[in-house]
Design an enzyme around this catalytic site. Structure first.
Site, PDB file in Angstrom:
ATOM      1  N   HIS A  23       0.678 -56.390   5.290  1.00  0.00           N
ATOM      2  CA  HIS A  23       2.076 -56.545   5.846  1.00  0.00           C
ATOM      3  C   HIS A  23       2.380 -55.213   6.731  1.00  0.00           C
ATOM      4  CE1 HIS A  23       3.337 -59.961   2.786  1.00  0.00           C
ATOM      5  NE2 HIS A  23       2.756 -60.354   4.135  1.00  0.00           N
ATOM      6  N   HIS A  79      -0.754 -72.146   6.438  1.00  0.00           N
ATOM      7  CA  HIS A  79       0.351 -71.075   6.510  1.00  0.00           C
ATOM      8  C   HIS A  79       0.095 -70.519   7.946  1.00  0.00           C
ATOM      9  CE1 HIS A  79       2.952 -67.824   5.624  1.00  0.00           C
ATOM     10  NE2 HIS A  79       2.239 -67.275   4.962  1.00  0.00           N
ATOM     11  N   GLU A  81       1.195 -67.330   8.700  1.00  0.00           N
ATOM     12  CA  GLU A  81       1.093 -66.001   8.947  1.00  0.00           C
ATOM     13  C   GLU A  81      -0.482 -65.584   9.435  1.00  0.00           C
ATOM     14  OE1 GLU A  81       2.431 -63.906   5.403  1.00  0.00           O
ATOM     15  OE2 GLU A  81       2.890 -62.062   6.257  1.00  0.00           O
ATOM     16  N   ASP A  83      -2.493 -63.520   8.885  1.00  0.00           N
ATOM     17  CA  ASP A  83      -3.901 -63.150   7.882  1.00  0.00           C
ATOM     18  C   ASP A  83      -4.638 -64.586   7.793  1.00  0.00           C
ATOM     19  OD1 ASP A  83      -1.420 -63.782   6.461  1.00  0.00           O
ATOM     20  OD2 ASP A  83      -2.391 -63.130   4.652  1.00  0.00           O
ATOM     21  N   HIS A 145       5.359 -68.550   0.680  1.00  0.00           N
ATOM     22  CA  HIS A 145       6.322 -67.758   0.870  1.00  0.00           C
ATOM     23  C   HIS A 145       7.176 -67.426   2.083  1.00  0.00           C
ATOM     24  CE1 HIS A 145       4.383 -63.982   2.884  1.00  0.00           C
ATOM     25  NE2 HIS A 145       3.694 -65.054   2.676  1.00  0.00           N
ATOM     26  N   ASP A 164      -1.403 -68.571  -0.068  1.00  0.00           N
ATOM     27  CA  ASP A 164      -1.000 -67.310  -0.866  1.00  0.00           C
ATOM     28  C   ASP A 164      -0.622 -67.756  -2.333  1.00  0.00           C
ATOM     29  OD1 ASP A 164      -1.030 -65.585   1.450  1.00  0.00           O
ATOM     30  OD2 ASP A 164       0.945 -66.354   2.128  1.00  0.00           O
ATOM     31  N   TYR A 192       0.782 -58.802  -6.892  1.00  0.00           N
ATOM     32  CA  TYR A 192       1.107 -59.536  -6.077  1.00  0.00           C
ATOM     33  C   TYR A 192       2.297 -60.478  -6.169  1.00  0.00           C
ATOM     34  CZ  TYR A 192      -0.644 -63.281  -2.526  1.00  0.00           C
ATOM     35  OH  TYR A 192      -0.893 -64.101  -1.232  1.00  0.00           O
ATOM     36  N   HIS A 225      -6.356 -65.651  -0.790  1.00  0.00           N
ATOM     37  CA  HIS A 225      -6.533 -64.441  -0.878  1.00  0.00           C
ATOM     38  C   HIS A 225      -7.286 -63.990  -2.386  1.00  0.00           C
ATOM     39  CE1 HIS A 225      -4.239 -62.843   2.464  1.00  0.00           C
ATOM     40  NE2 HIS A 225      -3.246 -63.561   1.860  1.00  0.00           N
TER      41      HIS A 225
HETATM   42 FE1  FEO Z   1       1.968 -65.444   3.704  1.00  0.00          FE
HETATM   43 FE2  FEO Z   1      -1.585 -64.247   3.025  1.00  0.00          FE
HETATM   44  O1  FEO Z   1      -0.003 -64.598   4.100  1.00  0.00           O
END
Ligand code: FEO
Length: 396
Positions: A23, A79, A81, A83, A145, A164, A192, A225
């Site tokens: 992030h 998702h 995002e 990543d 999230h 996530d 996390y 992850h």
């Molecule tokens: Fe919300 Fe692993 O990205």
């Protein structure tokens, strides 16, 4: 490289051993991370999520050594995002007409990131996508999230792809939860949760209850992850329910910054008083300027109470403490007591300011706090010890 998970489901992600910040520079990742992407090769072939942008070419290159890209029927974007979606432009440049299944918010996010009009197929909770003998069932998970977040579930193999949720920033070649060091694994899981999911704890509880109500067997949880939960995957679900329920341990954490050691001496003597009054409670001290902020935040998450200290500077507090107080407002910790301390030379506003910020962040501030003028002398050291003893009673 493709790694087998179960039957026709494989891991096709990227292990990022070098990652130390996530992030931007907001989140420390001492043990690296992984970007987990999955390939489901049934009668129809689906790719679930991709990897972070810097690894896009490597990812697609590896994927085409694994499978003819033209055989991919569906892309699932749980998702948006970067990543997880970062390799979509590279992948979609090769298979531009393949439909992308995501939530309606996912369409907005992906368009916002990549400005592409891909073949989006928005889905809602309960929608199903047939892969032949097995189906993917979609479950929206807004604000877990991001607004677009989604899970999906593969029937037959009973695999939940949770994105996530239930993840960890933890690089490992071992791939599965039962193979890695359990202490390291749980340390990364709680960090996390504490740093990313705490503000959404009420939603975590609701979403888990909603998914449990489907009564679907879950043999494996494939996160986006870290390691995959194949051994007793329900353990991390139960742990999330505990963390989401105003979690605390029997711990008091003192977080401070100091200019000439006065506030450090206060912290150590308040801690001595706490320990004298309560020999069982875990007391931890962190000079925030010398500590990893995310690790300290994890300790705060575990605490039943915190004491925050800063000397007064320019009628305010030191910047590390100012940043901590600001971040805690967003994290919305629940069911925690707090107090403030600090030394000063003349105006002495820091304790009052910290108290106000702790209150604004939702802590139960138990008293006025304690201030020491100039450097603590024998008398003020004794006052700090007594203050610690008093706090042990107030915090119980
Ligand atoms: Fe919300 Fe692993 O990205």
């Amino acid at each position: 490289m493709k790694r087998a998970i179960k039957n026709n489901v494989s891991w096709i992600g990227k292990i990022d051993w070098e990652l130390r910040k996530f992030h931007g520079d907001e989140y420390s990742t001492h043990r690296g991370s992984t970007y987990n992407s999955y390939l489901v090769e049934e009668e129809k072939v689906a790719v679930i999520d991709t990897v972070w942008l810097p690894f896009a070419k490597e990812y697609v290159g590896n994927l085409e050594k694994t499978i003819d890209l033209k055989k991919i029927n569906y892309v699932i974007a749980n998702h948006a995002e970067i990543d997880h979606s970062g390799a979509l432009p590279e992948l979609m440049s090769r298979i531009p007409d393949v439909p992308i299944y995501c939530t309606a918010n996912g369409v907005k996010s992906l368009k916002g990131h990549y400005h592409q009009d891909w073949n989006f197929r928005p889905v809602k909770t309960g929608d199903r996508l047939s892969l032949g003998n097995k189906e993917l069932i979609f479950v929206e998970a807004p604000m877990l999230h991001w607004p677009d977040s989604m899970f999906c579930y593969l029937t037959g193999d009973s695999i939940l792809f949770s994105n996530d949720a239930f993840g960890q920033h933890y690089a490992s070649e071992l791939l599965f939860n039962d193979l890695v060091d359990q202490t390291e694994l749980m340390a990364e899981c709680i960090k996390y949760y504490a740093n990313i999911l705490t503000p959404f704890s009420e939603l975590v509880t609701k979403k888990i209850q909603e998914v449990l109500a489907f009564n679907l067997p879950v043999d494996v949880i494939c996160t986006s992850h870290g390691v995959i939960w194949r051994d007793n995957p329900v353990q991390i679900v139960q742990q999330y329910l505990r963390w989401a329920d105003s979690y605390q341990e029997n711990q008091i954490t003192l977080v401070y910054d100091t200019m000439w050691n006065g506030t450090r001496v206060m912290a150590e003597n308040i801690a001595a008083g706490l320990c004298a009054a309560d020999p069982v409670v875990t007391v931890k001290l962190f000079n925030l300027a010398k500590s990893d902020r995310n690790d300290v935040m994890t300790e705060i998450f575990k605490s039943k109470a915190i004491l925050v200290g800063s000397p007064t500077i320019n009628r305010g507090v030191l910047t590390s403490i100012a940043g901590l107080l600001e971040e805690m407002k967003g994290l919305k910790f629940k069911n925690k007591k707090a107090a403030a301390f600090g030394c000063y030379g003349w105006s002495g506003e820091s304790v009052k300011l910290i108290r106000g910020q702790l209150d604004a962040a939702g802590f139960n501030v138990v008293d006025e706090g304690i201030r020491t003028m100039w450097n603590p002398d024998v008398k003020s050291i004794e006052e700090c010890i007594e203050y610690g003893k008093k706090m042990a009673q107030l915090i119980e």
